[in-house]
Design a protein around this motif. Structure first.
Motif, PDB file in Angstrom:
ATOM      1  N   TYR A   1      10.559   2.000   3.669  1.00  0.00           N
ATOM      2  CA  TYR A   1      10.679   3.336   3.093  1.00  0.00           C
ATOM      3  C   TYR A   1       9.906   3.409   1.777  1.00  0.00           C
ATOM      4  N   HIS A   2       9.338   4.568   1.528  1.00  0.00           N
ATOM      5  CA  HIS A   2       8.687   4.787   0.238  1.00  0.00           C
ATOM      6  C   HIS A   2       9.783   4.855  -0.834  1.00  0.00           C
ATOM      7  N   PRO A   3       9.582   4.227  -1.987  1.00  0.00           N
ATOM      8  CA  PRO A   3      10.616   4.286  -3.031  1.00  0.00           C
ATOM      9  C   PRO A   3      11.022   5.718  -3.396  1.00  0.00           C
TER      10      PRO A   3
ATOM     11  N   VAL B   1       0.849  -1.199   0.000  1.00  0.00           N
ATOM     12  CA  VAL B   1       0.000   0.000   0.000  1.00  0.00           C
ATOM     13  C   VAL B   1       0.882   1.246   0.000  1.00  0.00           C
ATOM     14  N   GLY B   2       0.785   2.016  -1.069  1.00  0.00           N
ATOM     15  CA  GLY B   2       1.533   3.269  -1.168  1.00  0.00           C
ATOM     16  C   GLY B   2       0.682   4.447  -0.716  1.00  0.00           C
ATOM     17  N   GLU B   3       1.080   5.617  -1.160  1.00  0.00           N
ATOM     18  CA  GLU B   3       0.454   6.854  -0.673  1.00  0.00           C
ATOM     19  C   GLU B   3      -0.667   7.327  -1.629  1.00  0.00           C
ATOM     20  N   ALA B   4      -0.267   7.718  -2.809  1.00  0.00           N
ATOM     21  CA  ALA B   4      -1.224   8.264  -3.775  1.00  0.00           C
ATOM     22  C   ALA B   4      -0.580   8.220  -5.157  1.00  0.00           C
ATOM     23  N   PRO B   5      -1.396   8.195  -6.194  1.00  0.00           N
ATOM     24  CA  PRO B   5      -0.830   8.168  -7.545  1.00  0.00           C
ATOM     25  C   PRO B   5      -0.025   9.432  -7.842  1.00  0.00           C
ATOM     26  N   GLY B   6       1.015   9.273  -8.650  1.00  0.00           N
ATOM     27  CA  GLY B   6       1.760  10.414  -9.186  1.00  0.00           C
ATOM     28  C   GLY B   6       1.308  10.665 -10.618  1.00  0.00           C
TER      29      GLY B   6
ATOM     30  N   ALA C   1      -1.714  -1.251  -4.211  1.00  0.00           N
ATOM     31  CA  ALA C   1      -2.760  -0.217  -4.155  1.00  0.00           C
ATOM     32  C   ALA C   1      -2.196   0.988  -3.408  1.00  0.00           C
ATOM     33  N   ASN C   2      -3.008   1.996  -3.276  1.00  0.00           N
ATOM     34  CA  ASN C   2      -2.613   3.209  -2.568  1.00  0.00           C
ATOM     35  C   ASN C   2      -3.683   3.612  -1.558  1.00  0.00           C
ATOM     36  N   ILE C   3      -3.296   4.467  -0.612  1.00  0.00           N
ATOM     37  CA  ILE C   3      -4.277   5.042   0.317  1.00  0.00           C
ATOM     38  C   ILE C   3      -5.267   5.905  -0.474  1.00  0.00           C
TER      39      ILE C   3
ATOM     40  N   PRO D   1      -0.961   1.763 -10.522  1.00  0.00           N
ATOM     41  CA  PRO D   1      -0.096   2.259  -9.448  1.00  0.00           C
ATOM     42  C   PRO D   1       1.381   1.914  -9.676  1.00  0.00           C
ATOM     43  N   PHE D   2       2.245   2.766  -9.185  1.00  0.00           N
ATOM     44  CA  PHE D   2       3.688   2.522  -9.172  1.00  0.00           C
ATOM     45  C   PHE D   2       4.245   2.130 -10.547  1.00  0.00           C
ATOM     46  N   VAL D   3       4.039   3.019 -11.514  1.00  0.00           N
ATOM     47  CA  VAL D   3       4.651   2.817 -12.837  1.00  0.00           C
ATOM     48  C   VAL D   3       5.665   3.917 -13.170  1.00  0.00           C
TER      49      VAL D   3
ATOM     50  N   GLN E   1       2.522   9.740 -13.664  1.00  0.00           N
ATOM     51  CA  GLN E   1       2.437   8.596 -14.588  1.00  0.00           C
ATOM     52  C   GLN E   1       1.257   7.692 -14.249  1.00  0.00           C
ATOM     53  N   GLU E   2       1.028   7.544 -12.949  1.00  0.00           N
ATOM     54  CA  GLU E   2      -0.065   6.676 -12.496  1.00  0.00           C
ATOM     55  C   GLU E   2      -1.404   7.295 -12.885  1.00  0.00           C
ATOM     56  N   ASP E   3      -1.503   8.620 -12.719  1.00  0.00           N
ATOM     57  CA  ASP E   3      -2.726   9.350 -13.082  1.00  0.00           C
ATOM     58  C   ASP E   3      -3.018   9.203 -14.577  1.00  0.00           C
TER      59      ASP E   3
HETATM   60  N1  URA Z   1       3.787   6.843  -5.204  1.00  0.00           N
HETATM   61  C1  URA Z   1       2.791   6.220  -4.551  1.00  0.00           C
HETATM   62  O1  URA Z   1       2.684   6.295  -3.335  1.00  0.00           O
HETATM   63  N2  URA Z   1       1.938   5.508  -5.274  1.00  0.00           N
HETATM   64  C2  URA Z   1       2.007   5.377  -6.591  1.00  0.00           C
HETATM   65  O2  URA Z   1       1.174   4.694  -7.160  1.00  0.00           O
HETATM   66  C3  URA Z   1       3.068   6.047  -7.241  1.00  0.00           C
HETATM   67  C4  URA Z   1       3.941   6.768  -6.545  1.00  0.00           C
END
Ligand code: URA
Length: 195
Positions: free
Chosen positions: A157-159, A43-48, A83-85, A57-59, A50-52
């Motif tokens: 850690y978040h990437p 589970v990440g934070e939110a789309p950036g 997924a993300n929050i 997620p996380f591309v 590229q994801e938007d």
């Molecule tokens: N960072 C996030 O937390 N989520 C994503 O999907 C992309 C970047």
């Protein structure tokens, strides 16, 4: 209904969501991706950006770094769920607002109810503060495992933090190796240890 069907049904609902103002600025809703039978949920934070654009997620750069860690420890990305929050991108990638998290969390809860993943790994502080403890300290507590009901949770850690500060990468590798060890124990994918 199968997990795959349930997730597709919920994805469609999420795609039409207007629960918060991020729905007005998003290009695509980023619901989640991966195996509907995943034993491990990231589970990440939110789309950036590229994801938007892609709805996945996380591309972007952070996602590509996550892929490297998954590859390095031998966890196939397609075997897990990501997924993300928040399912929609905050403008200029600002931190999520508490009311946006409150509005969006029911989608993640549904995903967890469907997947019932024995392992949940928070990518970064924002997810850890929501899923583990409000006062979670990522620097002190990354890689520490918590039991909550039927779930084992930890945060790494978040990437994006690793892109900003490569000195954290050694810790990340250690945490990912432990994630893989636990993952193998769950999926029965452990090697004999004789080779
Ligand atoms: N960072 C996030 O937390 N989520 C994503 O999907 C992309 C970047």
């Amino acid at each position: 209904m199968t997990n795959a069907e349930l997730l597709e049904q919920k994805r469609a609902v999420c795609a039409a969501c207007t629960r918060c103002s991020l729905s007005q600025t998003r290009t695509k809703c980023v619901y989640g991706t991966g195996s509907p039978n995943a034993k491990l949920l990231f589970v990440g934070e939110a789309p950036g950006e590229q994801e938007d654009q892609t709805g996945i997620p996380f591309v972007g750069r952070a996602g590509q770094l996550l892929d490297k860690y998954l590859f390095a420890v031998g966890i196939p990305r397609e075997a897990v769920y990501i997924a993300n929050i928040l399912k929609c991108r905050p403008p200029k990638n600002r931190d999520p607002l508490p009311e946006e998290e409150d509005a969006c969390l029911p989608y993640l809860r549904e995903q967890v109810r469907i997947l019932r993943p024995p392992m949940i790994v928070c990518l970064g502080r924002i997810a850890a503060m929501r899923l583990i403890r409000e006062d979670f300290r990522i620097t002190k507590e990354h890689g520490v495992w918590f039991e909550k009901g039927s779930f084992s949770l930890c945060a790494v850690y978040h990437p994006s933090a690793l892109l900003r500060d490569p000195s954290k990468r050694e810790d990340m590798m250690k945490d990912m190796i432990e994630i893989k060890r636990r993952y193998d124990a769950l999926t029965g994918d452990g090697r004999s240890g004789n080779d």
